[in-house]
Design a protein around this motif. Structure first.
Motif, PDB file in Angstrom:
ATOM      1  N   SER A   1       0.992  -1.080  -0.027  1.00 50.01           N
ATOM      2  CA  SER A   1       0.060   0.165   0.072  1.00 50.01           C
ATOM      3  C   SER A   1       1.015   1.159  -0.047  1.00 50.01           C
ATOM      4  O   SER A   1       0.582   2.223  -0.556  1.00 50.01           O
ATOM      5  N   ILE A   2       2.030   1.308   0.945  1.00 47.78           N
ATOM      6  CA  ILE A   2       2.841   2.471   0.728  1.00 47.78           C
ATOM      7  C   ILE A   2       3.498   2.741  -0.693  1.00 47.78           C
ATOM      8  O   ILE A   2       3.620   3.944  -0.984  1.00 47.78           O
ATOM      9  N   ASN A   3       3.993   1.555  -1.085  1.00 50.92           N
ATOM     10  CA  ASN A   3       4.451   1.787  -2.386  1.00 50.92           C
ATOM     11  C   ASN A   3       3.713   2.080  -3.552  1.00 50.92           C
ATOM     12  O   ASN A   3       4.035   2.889  -4.179  1.00 50.92           O
ATOM     13  N   LYS A   4       2.508   1.616  -3.485  1.00 52.98           N
ATOM     14  CA  LYS A   4       1.520   2.428  -4.309  1.00 52.98           C
ATOM     15  C   LYS A   4       1.254   3.979  -4.172  1.00 52.98           C
ATOM     16  O   LYS A   4       1.206   4.758  -5.171  1.00 52.98           O
ATOM     17  N   ILE A   5       1.425   4.308  -2.860  1.00 59.15           N
ATOM     18  CA  ILE A   5       1.339   5.624  -2.740  1.00 59.15           C
ATOM     19  C   ILE A   5       2.287   6.645  -3.203  1.00 59.15           C
ATOM     20  O   ILE A   5       2.121   7.576  -3.636  1.00 59.15           O
ATOM     21  N   ILE A   6       3.691   6.010  -2.739  1.00 54.05           N
ATOM     22  CA  ILE A   6       4.868   6.685  -3.254  1.00 54.05           C
ATOM     23  C   ILE A   6       4.984   6.731  -4.945  1.00 54.05           C
ATOM     24  O   ILE A   6       5.152   7.719  -5.268  1.00 54.05           O
ATOM     25  N   SER A   7       4.422   5.815  -5.614  1.00 55.07           N
ATOM     26  CA  SER A   7       4.278   5.776  -7.035  1.00 55.07           C
ATOM     27  C   SER A   7       3.357   6.799  -7.673  1.00 55.07           C
ATOM     28  O   SER A   7       3.468   7.233  -8.580  1.00 55.07           O
ATOM     29  N   GLU A   8       2.399   7.162  -6.666  1.00 58.44           N
ATOM     30  CA  GLU A   8       1.228   8.240  -7.216  1.00 58.44           C
ATOM     31  C   GLU A   8       1.592   9.641  -6.815  1.00 58.44           C
ATOM     32  O   GLU A   8       0.927  10.412  -7.484  1.00 58.44           O
ATOM     33  N   HIS A   9       2.612   9.959  -6.041  1.00 57.07           N
ATOM     34  CA  HIS A   9       3.072  11.148  -5.732  1.00 57.07           C
ATOM     35  C   HIS A   9       4.462  11.323  -6.072  1.00 57.07           C
ATOM     36  O   HIS A   9       5.406  10.593  -5.724  1.00 57.07           O
ATOM     37  N   GLU A  10       4.704  12.443  -6.750  1.00 56.90           N
ATOM     38  CA  GLU A  10       6.132  13.039  -7.083  1.00 56.90           C
ATOM     39  C   GLU A  10       6.959  13.641  -5.770  1.00 56.90           C
ATOM     40  O   GLU A  10       8.267  13.086  -5.705  1.00 56.90           O
ATOM     41  N   LYS A  11       5.825  14.162  -4.950  1.00 56.00           N
ATOM     42  CA  LYS A  11       6.736  14.578  -3.521  1.00 56.00           C
ATOM     43  C   LYS A  11       5.758  14.396  -2.382  1.00 56.00           C
ATOM     44  O   LYS A  11       4.725  14.603  -2.610  1.00 56.00           O
ATOM     45  N   ILE A  12       6.384  13.855  -1.555  1.00 54.69           N
ATOM     46  CA  ILE A  12       5.405  13.457  -0.175  1.00 54.69           C
ATOM     47  C   ILE A  12       6.284  14.208   0.917  1.00 54.69           C
ATOM     48  O   ILE A  12       7.570  13.960   1.205  1.00 54.69           O
TER      49      ILE A  12
ATOM     50  N   THR B   1       7.972  14.765   4.387  1.00 54.79           N
ATOM     51  CA  THR B   1       8.773  13.753   5.391  1.00 54.79           C
ATOM     52  C   THR B   1       7.979  13.069   6.471  1.00 54.79           C
ATOM     53  O   THR B   1       8.274  12.128   6.973  1.00 54.79           O
ATOM     54  N   ASP B   2       6.858  13.898   7.057  1.00 55.62           N
ATOM     55  CA  ASP B   2       6.237  13.360   8.034  1.00 55.62           C
ATOM     56  C   ASP B   2       5.671  12.047   7.766  1.00 55.62           C
ATOM     57  O   ASP B   2       5.445  10.989   8.809  1.00 55.62           O
ATOM     58  N   PHE B   3       5.163  11.932   6.741  1.00 56.46           N
ATOM     59  CA  PHE B   3       4.425  10.827   6.179  1.00 56.46           C
ATOM     60  C   PHE B   3       5.538   9.523   6.233  1.00 56.46           C
ATOM     61  O   PHE B   3       5.273   8.254   6.929  1.00 56.46           O
ATOM     62  N   TYR B   4       6.611   9.811   5.940  1.00 55.41           N
ATOM     63  CA  TYR B   4       7.900   8.868   5.778  1.00 55.41           C
ATOM     64  C   TYR B   4       8.263   8.606   7.225  1.00 55.41           C
ATOM     65  O   TYR B   4       8.621   7.340   7.636  1.00 55.41           O
ATOM     66  N   ARG B   5       8.183   9.451   8.023  1.00 52.50           N
ATOM     67  CA  ARG B   5       8.494   8.959   9.697  1.00 52.50           C
ATOM     68  C   ARG B   5       7.482   8.220  10.134  1.00 52.50           C
ATOM     69  O   ARG B   5       7.857   7.320  10.948  1.00 52.50           O
ATOM     70  N   ARG B   6       6.127   8.162   9.882  1.00 55.77           N
ATOM     71  CA  ARG B   6       4.943   7.500  10.209  1.00 55.77           C
ATOM     72  C   ARG B   6       5.309   6.140   9.719  1.00 55.77           C
ATOM     73  O   ARG B   6       5.207   4.985  10.319  1.00 55.77           O
ATOM     74  N   VAL B   7       5.690   5.975   8.490  1.00 55.47           N
ATOM     75  CA  VAL B   7       5.756   4.692   7.770  1.00 55.47           C
ATOM     76  C   VAL B   7       7.013   3.970   8.512  1.00 55.47           C
ATOM     77  O   VAL B   7       6.769   2.837   8.848  1.00 55.47           O
ATOM     78  N   LYS B   8       8.153   4.546   8.556  1.00 52.28           N
ATOM     79  CA  LYS B   8       9.238   3.975   9.289  1.00 52.28           C
ATOM     80  C   LYS B   8       8.752   3.676  10.682  1.00 52.28           C
ATOM     81  O   LYS B   8       9.130   2.526  11.118  1.00 52.28           O
ATOM     82  N   LYS B   9       8.112   4.406  11.530  1.00 55.31           N
ATOM     83  CA  LYS B   9       7.637   3.961  12.803  1.00 55.31           C
ATOM     84  C   LYS B   9       7.029   2.795  12.780  1.00 55.31           C
ATOM     85  O   LYS B   9       7.171   1.744  13.798  1.00 55.31           O
ATOM     86  N   PHE B  10       6.041   2.688  11.964  1.00 54.37           N
ATOM     87  CA  PHE B  10       5.185   1.252  11.815  1.00 54.37           C
ATOM     88  C   PHE B  10       6.089   0.058  11.602  1.00 54.37           C
ATOM     89  O   PHE B  10       6.099  -0.937  12.196  1.00 54.37           O
ATOM     90  N   LEU B  11       6.903   0.182  10.514  1.00 60.65           N
ATOM     91  CA  LEU B  11       7.942  -0.666  10.289  1.00 60.65           C
ATOM     92  C   LEU B  11       8.922  -1.271  11.527  1.00 60.65           C
ATOM     93  O   LEU B  11       9.154  -2.260  11.661  1.00 60.65           O
ATOM     94  N   GLN B  12       9.566  -0.219  12.253  1.00 59.69           N
ATOM     95  CA  GLN B  12      10.059  -0.377  13.308  1.00 59.69           C
ATOM     96  C   GLN B  12       9.343  -0.928  14.343  1.00 59.69           C
ATOM     97  O   GLN B  12       9.886  -1.943  15.539  1.00 59.69           O
ATOM     98  N   ASP B  13       8.001  -0.824  14.584  1.00 58.57           N
ATOM     99  CA  ASP B  13       7.259  -1.285  15.672  1.00 58.57           C
ATOM    100  C   ASP B  13       7.026  -2.651  15.521  1.00 58.57           C
ATOM    101  O   ASP B  13       7.040  -3.625  16.486  1.00 58.57           O
ATOM    102  N   THR B  14       6.656  -3.078  14.328  1.00 59.72           N
ATOM    103  CA  THR B  14       6.357  -4.458  13.837  1.00 59.72           C
ATOM    104  C   THR B  14       7.263  -5.307  13.389  1.00 59.72           C
ATOM    105  O   THR B  14       7.848  -6.407  14.094  1.00 59.72           O
ATOM    106  N   ALA B  15       7.736  -4.832  12.014  1.00 60.54           N
ATOM    107  CA  ALA B  15       8.768  -5.844  11.295  1.00 60.54           C
ATOM    108  C   ALA B  15       9.974  -5.761  11.995  1.00 60.54           C
ATOM    109  O   ALA B  15      10.914  -6.746  11.986  1.00 60.54           O
ATOM    110  N   GLU B  16      10.665  -4.685  12.675  1.00 64.21           N
ATOM    111  CA  GLU B  16      11.943  -4.595  13.213  1.00 64.21           C
ATOM    112  C   GLU B  16      11.692  -5.142  14.871  1.00 64.21           C
ATOM    113  O   GLU B  16      12.360  -6.059  15.323  1.00 64.21           O
TER     114      GLU B  16
END
Length: 472
Positions: free
Chosen positions: A372-383, A385-400
């Motif tokens: 889902s995140i990759n799809k969002i990134i592909s649809e927007h030229e610029k996002i 950075t707060d969005f990326y921080r939240r993505v990182k936090k989810f991956l850190q909390d769960t996958a890491e």
């Protein structure tokens, strides 16, 4: 949160004895060799259970024993013509090295059997005094007939066990199923003084003593492989509850067998694979993902193809993590803030993990999130950075933090001190850029292709060229 309890054969709501503390004991290695991938599965799955309990806010006291005196260690010392303590020390250090490489969190305590001899003797003395144990010619045995409901963990019928037991020649035990607590010393073997003469402890009494010493007389979780249910864990219950007159363990967790080509690993079949061998071929993250893709209680068939697929799965998460770190490094607050329900994925992750640590479904949640995140990134030229921080936090909390299948601090594009190798790659990237400006495409492509052969993949974009490593 529900956990399947081997004792009750049902899922039970997890309620610790003294919340928020969780006392967690796992049977560790017998240090006579490098541990194999079946052991690795148990160690990694216990690590994930512990990590998820910590994610839930519990304070986990995690204890894993080291069996450093045993018949197997004695046999290895004879084979190598080295003292038993030297053999045990070597393979204990190897164990620490390998679990570190597998990203397994260190235990709070790693008690060793040889450091616990006095405590073991005291527990055996208690069992003798209470009439649960008896001594014959320097050996002390546990009398299973004295313990009510022996077999209650494994569900084994005592009469059937007794009928099928093989009586050894010159065996003076009252019952062939009675097990040894203290072994009389044999010539040339390590031994300690005791009220019954020189000898050494039996395997089962070691775990009972060490778990009670470091976690108390009643503990929340005791875990280990399915092969330990009987007789090891059955005997631990008999010893501990007879000596202490308290329920020994509230929740018993057992991990399924790992098979190779649908056969259990065994030395007789010559199909043993050590964790050390596996780590030479695959990343720790891929190994952890491979184990996580099957529920901890079920059997798992080892497959190189599945491990290769797991490596590719880790690569997908790493590619997104690389992109996150690259964007965070830029530190720009320009761009859109996409609408995305992070709370949905947190809830889904917790829902499946709360259901008896369902890691296959947890993995599915994480990969759906990445997609889902990759799809969002592909649809927007610029996002933003707060969005990326939240993505990182989810991956850190769960996958890491829980599954251990990604580690941001080890990413190539993360913030870290550059090695000479990294600087040389950057130099080649810059040389390639100059060649492209001079329209020397043949040579610039040669640099790209040769780096690719070495496992370095160049990625060109509007912002410049970045790189990542692939598994060679």
């Amino acid at each position: 949160m529900q956990i399947y309890n081997t004792f009750s054969k049902t899922k039970e709501e997890f309620i610790p004895i003294n919340p928020p503390t969780v006392n967690f004991y796992v049977c560790g290695p017998t240090v006579y060799d490098y541990f194999h991938i079946g052991n690795a599965r148990s160690f990694i799955m216990a690590d994930i259970v512990r990590r998820y309990l910590e994610y839930k806010g519990y304070v986990v006291k995690f204890v894993m024993n080291i069996t450093d005196i045993d018949d197997k260690i004695i046999n290895k010392s004879k084979e190598y013509k080295k003292p038993t303590d030297e053999i045990a020390k070597f393979f204990t250090n190897a164990f620490y090295e390998d679990i570190s490489k597998l990203k397994i969190k260190p235990a709070n305590v790693y008690p060793r059997a040889t450091d616990s001899i006095e405590d073991i003797i005291e527990m055996i003395k208690t069992l003798v005094k209470k009439g649960y144990a008896y001594e014959i010619d320097g050996n002390v045995y546990y009398d299973i007939s004295k313990f009510e409901n022996y077999g209650k963990l494994s569900g084994k019928n005592l009469e059937e066990l007794e009928a099928g037991a093989r009586i050894e020649i010159n065996d003076a035990k009252k019952n062939p199923l009675d097990f040894v607590l203290w072994k009389k010393a044999k010539e040339g073997e390590p031994s300690w003084d005791s009220p019954w003469g020189k000898g050494r402890p039996g395997w089962h009494i070691e775990c009972s003593t060490m778990s009670c010493k470091h976690l108390g007389l009643s503990i929340d979780i005791h875990a280990g492989g399915n092969d330990l249910i009987f007789p090891h864990h059955e005997n631990e219950i008999a010893q501990s509850e007879a000596a202490n007159e308290k329920k020994f363990v509230k929740y018993w967790m057992h991990f399924g067998f790992l098979n190779i080509q649908n056969e259990k690993m065994s030395k007789s079949l010559g199909n043993i694979i050590t964790a050390r061998e596996l780590l030479s071929k695959y990343s720790a993250e891929a190994i952890r993902l491979f184990f996580s893709q099957t529920h901890y209680r079920g059997p798992l068939n080892f497959s190189e193809e599945l491990l290769t697929a797991a490596e590719k799965g880790v690569e997908k998460i790493k590619n997104l993590a690389d992109k996150i770190e690259s964007e965070l490094k830029k530190g720009s607050n320009e761009g859109v803030m996409p609408e995305f329900d992070f709370s949905f994925y947190y809830k889904e992750f917790e829902k499946v993990m709360d259901d008896d640590i369902n890691t296959p479904q947890a993995v599915a949640v994480i990969f759906e999130f990445v997609k889902s995140i990759n799809k969002i990134i592909s649809e927007h030229e610029k996002i933003n950075t707060d969005f990326y921080r939240r993505v990182k936090k989810f991956l850190q909390d769960t996958a890491e933090a829980v599954l251990g299948i990604i580690h941001f601090d080890s990413l190539l594009n993360g913030i870290k001190e550059e090695s000479i190798e990294d600087k040389l790659i950057e130099l080649l990237i810059n040389v390639r850029l100059l060649l492209k400006k001079e329209k020397n495409y043949a040579l610039s492509d040669l640099i790209r292709d040769e780096l690719n052969k070495l496992g370095i993949i160049l990625q060109d974009s509007k912002e410049g060229t970045t790189y990542k490593r692939k598994k060679i």
